[in-house]
Design a protein around this motif. Sequence first.
Motif, PDB file in Angstrom:
ATOM      1  N   LEU A  85      -1.019  -9.851  -8.979  1.00 28.15           N
ATOM      2  CA  LEU A  85      -1.065 -11.248  -8.545  1.00 28.15           C
ATOM      3  C   LEU A  85      -1.759 -11.393  -7.200  1.00 28.15           C
ATOM      4  O   LEU A  85      -1.369 -12.210  -6.367  1.00 28.15           O
ATOM      5  CB  LEU A  85       0.359 -11.814  -8.457  1.00 28.15           C
ATOM      6  N   GLY A  86      -2.765 -10.602  -6.960  1.00 28.55           N
ATOM      7  CA  GLY A  86      -3.478 -10.665  -5.700  1.00 28.55           C
ATOM      8  C   GLY A  86      -3.079  -9.541  -4.772  1.00 28.55           C
ATOM      9  O   GLY A  86      -2.035  -8.899  -4.948  1.00 28.55           O
ATOM     10  N   PRO A  87      -3.889  -9.270  -3.757  1.00 28.79           N
ATOM     11  CA  PRO A  87      -3.647  -8.119  -2.875  1.00 28.79           C
ATOM     12  C   PRO A  87      -2.370  -8.210  -2.057  1.00 28.79           C
ATOM     13  O   PRO A  87      -1.924  -7.210  -1.506  1.00 28.79           O
ATOM     14  CB  PRO A  87      -4.895  -8.115  -1.970  1.00 28.79           C
ATOM     15  N   GLU A  88      -1.755  -9.389  -1.954  1.00 29.91           N
ATOM     16  CA  GLU A  88      -0.544  -9.530  -1.151  1.00 29.91           C
ATOM     17  C   GLU A  88       0.708  -9.612  -2.016  1.00 29.91           C
ATOM     18  O   GLU A  88       1.764 -10.063  -1.556  1.00 29.91           O
ATOM     19  CB  GLU A  88      -0.646 -10.770  -0.257  1.00 29.91           C
ATOM     20  N   THR A  89       0.599  -9.158  -3.261  1.00 30.80           N
ATOM     21  CA  THR A  89       1.740  -9.252  -4.177  1.00 30.80           C
ATOM     22  C   THR A  89       2.970  -8.558  -3.616  1.00 30.80           C
ATOM     23  O   THR A  89       4.087  -9.083  -3.679  1.00 30.80           O
ATOM     24  CB  THR A  89       1.377  -8.643  -5.541  1.00 30.80           C
ATOM     25  N   ARG A  90       2.774  -7.379  -3.042  1.00 30.03           N
ATOM     26  CA  ARG A  90       3.927  -6.622  -2.560  1.00 30.03           C
ATOM     27  C   ARG A  90       4.595  -7.283  -1.359  1.00 30.03           C
ATOM     28  O   ARG A  90       5.747  -6.995  -1.057  1.00 30.03           O
ATOM     29  CB  ARG A  90       3.506  -5.196  -2.216  1.00 30.03           C
ATOM     30  N   ARG A  91       3.865  -8.180  -0.688  1.00 30.49           N
ATOM     31  CA  ARG A  91       4.486  -8.933   0.407  1.00 30.49           C
ATOM     32  C   ARG A  91       5.099 -10.230  -0.093  1.00 30.49           C
ATOM     33  O   ARG A  91       6.249 -10.548   0.208  1.00 30.49           O
ATOM     34  CB  ARG A  91       3.451  -9.240   1.497  1.00 30.49           C
TER      35      ARG A  91
END
Length: 691
Positions: A85-91
């Motif tokens: 879901l985009g590069p900031e998924t883990r945040r």
Amino acid sequence: MSATEPQELQITLTDIAHLARVQRPVVSMWRSRSKATDTPFPASTGFHGRQQLFNAHQVTNWLAETGRGNNPNAAEDVAAFASPLGPETRRTHFAALTALLALRCLTDSPLGNQSAADLLDSADECDPDDEFLFTEVHALGQDLLPLAAYADLLTDASYTAAAAFEQLLGDRFRSAPDVAARTSLAPQAVDLMASAAVELTAGGGQPPVFMDDGGSDFLLAVANILGESAAGILCVGTLDNEAARMARRRLHVQGQSRENLDITNTVPLNRAGLGATVRLAQFPSPVRPLTEAVQVLTAIDNIAMEMNDQASAVILAPAAILTDALLRSPGQRDADAIRSDALRSGRVRAIVRLPQNLRPSMPRQAQALWVMGANHRDVDIAQRWTMVADLSGINLTTDVRQDLVSDLAASMGSREQIRAHSFRFARLVPTRTLLAGTEALTAAVDTAAPAGQLPTSRNVAAAKLVKVEELLASLDSDGFQSPPVQVAAATSPAPAPTTVGQALKDGSAMYLPGHRIAPDHLEKAQSGSAQLHVIGVDELNGNVAFGSRRISQLVFAQEYPQGRLTEPGDVIFATGAQGGAVLDGEGAAVVLYPARILRINGKQPRGLLPAVLAEDLRATRTGQWKQWPLRRVPQEGRAALGRALAAVDAERRRLAVRLQRLDELTAGLADGVAQGSFEVVDSVVTREGTS
């Protein structure tokens, strides 16, 4: 194509470089140089802000086909660098991902091949009271399936869901909410807290209860110390916020295979069959991000009010709140009153000032520790004591933590148990002394009773006198003579200590900064040349021998016309972990910045003595240097103490020269015999041996 397939993972150019273990410009070079080849770099699939996104599966196929990069396992590792879901998924989906990993661990089955309804049913079954994961899973909506598949990929990349959970949690500085990063503690601080808690419950016979409503690091460390056999109850706390739910998820994941551990939110009302209770608290914490002194001390006071005689507490907070002198502003006066009430209650059994670097987000902030327990009911209030220790300049290595934990456990004991314990760090201080003083609580260590003795004003002074007499007697043996020093009981009270800032203010000391010397102006020592000694931080911390760096007198006069030289009796010091202090007995040296000078006013010293000043500056390296404490010497004993310290220093230098020569002799003997230059013969031969 299903949303669960790895082709849906997206990755940025920066993360491609991390995945391939190359520098970021290398990826751009791959893209440009491969355009006209049979294997062009995969095309961008879109943008996230200004960052280009790429299909992670296509990228790993391209790396495998071309042999580019330095990671042969890129396809297996891609989940750690890509996201659905985009590069900031883990945040942005940190809580949801940890919930799915917890669900994967508790069900011990993959999530990606299940429907959304099945996943919600599993979440409800594992968390029927919605204490740690159901809300997070249910709130995902249409993102549930792709994130469930992503959780499987993270698990496969880390081999287990528990390992993936810890890896994701360990990345909290980049991925987790800011409060987790601000309150995170260094591993040695976590281990110290957990070890102290376990030691406080040792020998109880019944399963102890460990409570922590501030996070999960402490309880997980406790679980690791208990191992696979020692029983224990881990109580996460009843607070219902994101950090508390995260703590419960983590403990359920890590405790899944531990039959000896019981994970709960509250201590059972029926305490039959349970052992002692230990409360672990950290301020600020992810659950309670309190930073104001009044807030923190009020929270600690509430903890004390909830404790019974079978309970204890280990509390970590900034030293500025727990141990240091509180300012006299209105808010700080309220904090001082609350802290005094806590000390007066008798429940604060041990106070420890810890070093810096225990809180990564604020490395220069020193922390402190309180250990609380039942008060001394059988001891008159005026005779009660508190254990105090100051570890400001000591690294919390394994052996230091072990010995400190032993001291802390002993602080909970009776008179007889305290007398039987050999303390390494802690000393006994009358609680009334802590209440009456206006300086830092740990300043009382200097007037504390020796280890194993209960504090009285008489035995403190007597013990120090006896210790010095014993040292002099021990030095006057084995062919050596002790320095010409004699001691006797004091006939007048010692003056109150001061601080560096106060000494500068009252004129008893002067501050002089060091010089910024160009590196090419520094020279090695040369005999017969007109050179000045240079003293900097490297000399103070032992990295460079004194006298090895010098500067030409002519160069110093021409290039640094405003330069100053030291005078005999100046104390050269530097702050920080690599700092130190030394007494310059000769003068005429150049001090190299950031080292600096404190010079005592010879006409109005106000009890300051150069050798004692150097010792005080050497002993304190943390905090604001103008707040460092300084001892003062009675005027009538100042000259005698100066002569005694000079005699001791002369003996030390004489023995240092002898020790250096013995070291050289050792090396020479070994080298000469090994190289065949000579052989060693017995120097003592019996008469029979010569016949």
